[in-house]
Scaffold this active site. Structure first.
Site, PDB file in Angstrom:
ATOM      1  N   CYS A  78       0.871  -1.177   0.000  1.00  0.00           N
ATOM      2  CA  CYS A  78       0.000   0.000   0.000  1.00  0.00           C
ATOM      3  C   CYS A  78       0.904   1.222   0.000  1.00  0.00           C
ATOM      4  O   CYS A  78       1.639   1.453   0.964  1.00  0.00           O
ATOM      5  CB  CYS A  78      -0.909  -0.007   1.223  1.00  0.00           C
ATOM      6  SG  CYS A  78      -1.929   1.480   1.361  1.00  0.00           S
ATOM      7  N   CYS A 211      -4.918   6.406  -3.459  1.00  0.00           N
ATOM      8  CA  CYS A 211      -4.337   5.063  -3.444  1.00  0.00           C
ATOM      9  C   CYS A 211      -2.925   5.197  -4.007  1.00  0.00           C
ATOM     10  O   CYS A 211      -2.753   5.525  -5.183  1.00  0.00           O
ATOM     11  CB  CYS A 211      -5.171   4.107  -4.283  1.00  0.00           C
ATOM     12  SG  CYS A 211      -4.402   2.487  -4.517  1.00  0.00           S
TER      13      CYS A 211
END
Length: 272
Positions: A78, A211
């Protein structure tokens, strides 16, 4: 004395992508998917897109990062979370301003510059351009790359009119990307080296304000299709602009970096 059922945490966000960070260097914390989902629940828990655990490394890096989406499933990487992780490690573990940490996607390097963090990403893989895809009875052309986790990138004229949740969910669960599925990014060109994106994240199963790996994937796809060099500025739904730089190597990329903010929000405890 803190009750054993009480879990200490730190809430952080990276460009609006928010996380619960937990120091698990002693290895004593073992969260099941239901506990992770409850902590991430925005009504009954702390509220977050995911949870990051700071653990001891096993392969020579400074630390190990484990990331869980809000549905309780563990993910390989991530980008926004990794920036928060670097600042968290610096604060709670006395890490230097330049650190490394292992992830399932490879060893990630990070440099801290105040609130900003630059990540040295693992090399992207599986670049596929102009992939024909039939979605809800209509033909579309998309692009694909794994920037730590799998991402589909869909060029659009305007990101503000895209039905991200409907279209994103259809692509995320398309049989071409089964069984694990893929994250989905909608990309609008704003200038020669600037884009705006919106992202539907698997595991969250919703649009998120940012993101990090999606920012990287979108920038690299933009560079590959538009034949441009870095750095590329990427505007995300949360309003922040992140920067992706890279070096081209044949048809692929290396030395990919992601730079952007990582902010502390608050600290607390939650009853498990």
């Amino acid at each position: 004395m803190l009750d054993k059922s009480m879990l200490r945490f730190t809430k952080m966000n990276g460009a609006g992508n928010d996380f619960v960070l937990i120091d698990n260097r002693d290895g004593g914390i073992h969260l099941d998917p239901q506990q992770i989902s409850r902590i991430c629940d925005r009504h009954r828990g702390v509220g977050a897109d995911g949870i990051l655990l700071l653990e001891r490394a096993t392969n020579g890096a400074d630390f190990r990062m484990r990331y869980y989406n809000s549905d309780g499933g563990e993910a390989e990487m991530c980008g926004n979370g990794a920036r928060c992780f670097a600042r968290f490690a610096h604060k709670v573990a006395g890490a230097k301003s330049q650190i490394s940490f292992e992830t399932p996607a490879g060893v990630i390097g990070a440099k801290l510059h105040g609130d900003l963090v630059t990540l040295q990403m693992s090399n992207p893989t599986d670049l596929r351009l102009s992939v024909p895809l039939r979605i809800d009875g209509e033909d579309a052309t998309v692009h694909y790359i794994n920037s730590g986790v799998p991402h589909v990138v869909v060029p659009v004229a305007r990101v503000d009119v895209v039905h991200v949740c409907t279209q994103g969910a259809a692509i995320r669960r398309h049989e071409m990307f089964s069984p694990k599925g893929a994250n989905v990014n909608f990309l609008e060109r704003r200038a020669d080296r600037k884009i705006a994106i919106r992202t539907y994240e698997r595991g969250v199963e919703d649009e998120t304000l940012a993101c990090g790996t999606g920012v990287v994937a979108s920038a690299l796809i933009f560079a590959a299709t538009r034949k441009v060099e870095g750095p590329i500025g990427v505007l995300v739904r949360g309003g922040s602009e992140l920067t992706v730089d890279f070096k081209k190597e044949g048809a692929g990329f290396r030395d990919v970096t992601l730079s952007g903010p990582a902010e502390f929000v608050f600290e607390g405890t939650i009853d498990l």
